[in-house]
Design a protein around this motif. Structure first.
Motif, short mmCIF file in Angstrom:
data_model
loop_
_atom_site.label_atom_id
_atom_site.label_comp_id
_atom_site.label_asym_id
_atom_site.label_seq_id
_atom_site.Cartn_x
_atom_site.Cartn_y
_atom_site.Cartn_z
N VAL A 4 39.17 23.03 29.79
CA VAL A 4 39.76 23.75 30.91
C VAL A 4 41.08 24.35 30.46
CG1 VAL A 4 40.55 23.62 33.30
CG2 VAL A 4 38.65 22.17 32.54
N GLN A 33 40.28 20.88 41.56
CA GLN A 33 41.46 20.39 42.26
C GLN A 33 42.70 20.98 41.59
OE1 GLN A 33 40.95 16.19 41.67
NE2 GLN A 33 39.37 15.99 43.23
N TYR A 35 46.88 20.33 41.12
CA TYR A 35 47.95 19.36 41.20
C TYR A 35 49.26 20.02 40.79
CZ TYR A 35 44.40 15.66 41.39
OH TYR A 35 43.34 14.86 41.75
N PHE A 88 48.70 22.15 37.48
CA PHE A 88 47.49 21.82 36.74
C PHE A 88 46.27 22.02 37.62
CE2 PHE A 88 49.19 19.82 32.97
CZ PHE A 88 50.38 19.24 33.35
N VAL A 98 36.86 14.08 35.35
CA VAL A 98 37.72 15.18 35.74
C VAL A 98 38.56 15.57 34.54
CG1 VAL A 98 39.65 15.84 37.21
CG2 VAL A 98 37.76 14.50 38.16
N PHE A 100 41.64 17.81 33.15
CA PHE A 100 42.81 18.56 33.54
C PHE A 100 42.97 19.79 32.64
CE2 PHE A 100 45.60 16.48 36.68
CZ PHE A 100 44.78 15.41 37.00
N GLY A 101 43.45 20.87 33.25
CA GLY A 101 43.77 22.06 32.50
C GLY A 101 45.07 21.88 31.72
N THR A 102 45.38 22.88 30.93
CA THR A 102 46.55 22.83 30.05
C THR A 102 47.86 22.99 30.80
OG1 THR A 102 46.06 25.14 29.57
CG2 THR A 102 45.35 23.52 27.95
#
Lengths: 110, 113
Positions: A4, A33, A35, A88, A98, A100-102
């Motif tokens: 992601v 999602q 955050y 994120f 799940v 998380f993106g960078t």
């Protein structure tokens, strides 16, 4: 494995300007999602999108989930200094964990 | 508002030592997670735990790591023999169900010297 990515990595804006961060997944997601992590803080849930093409608005935030459920965007209208932090996205594909993106680090200049 | 509690907030240890990071998830939550965030980098998934067993783990979660729910409230992450590169912020999270909102604790900063 699932990746992601988010762009941009960093964004500096003048207070009052708009801000957008984009999230792209290598695989189709069942949900996404978003955050926010303030400097020195922990991730705090903002919003979740589930349906293809879904758009949600929350005060000055507008979030979209792509038709193919592989990308998403978060847009903040008229940024304020309280918006400072790292945003994120986090994607879940099927029964996978799940991911998380960078992250996109937002700096708001007063 | 219910929250996830982590202790200690900062742990300093010597390389090769064992550390245990502790978490108290939200009481009615069923899924528990550990994440790692190296300074300035993204949040990385380590492991998820459900029904008293690991449901998923990442490639980071090797044999040096283990998790346990020793009683009805605590959820722990053990690193058997710490390495310098284990220095990071470790976040615990919990959720009511798989894929639902994850609530994060404030984190434990682990410094390996």
């Amino acid at each position: 494995g699932q990746q992601v990515m988010q762009i941009p990595q960093y964004q500096h804006v003048q207070e009052g300007e708009d801000f957008t961060t984009y999230c792209n997944s290598s695989t189709t997601l069942s949900n996404i999602q978003w955050y926010k992590q303030r400097p020195g803080g922990h991730p705090v849930f903002l919003i979740q999108l589930v349906k293809s093409g879904e758009v949600k608005k929350q005060k000055r935030l507008t979030l979209q989930f792509g038709e193919a459920k592989k990308n998403s965007s978060l847009h903040i209208t008229a940024t304020q200094t309280t918006d400072v932090g790292t945003y994120f996205c986090a994607g879940k594909g099927g029964y996978q964990k799940v991911t998380f993106g960078t992250g996109t680090k937002l700096q708001v200049i007063p | 508002e219910p929250e996830v509690t982590q202790t200690p907030s900062h742990q300093v240890t010597q390389m090769g030592q064992e550390v245990i990071l502790r978490c108290v998830p939200i009481s009615n939550h069923l899924y528990f997670y550990w994440y790692r965030q190296i300074l300035g980098q993204k949040v990385e998934f380590l492991v998820s735990f459900y029904n008293n067993e690991i449901s998923e783990k990442s490639e980071i979660f090797d044999d040096q790591f283990s998790v346990e729910r020793p009683d009805g409230s605590n959820f722990t992450l053990k690193i058997r023999s710490t390495k310098l590169e284990d220095s990071a912020m470790y976040f615990c999270a919990s959720s009511e169900g798989l894929g639902l909102i994850q609530y994060f604790g404030a984190g434990t900063r682990l410094s390996v010297l």
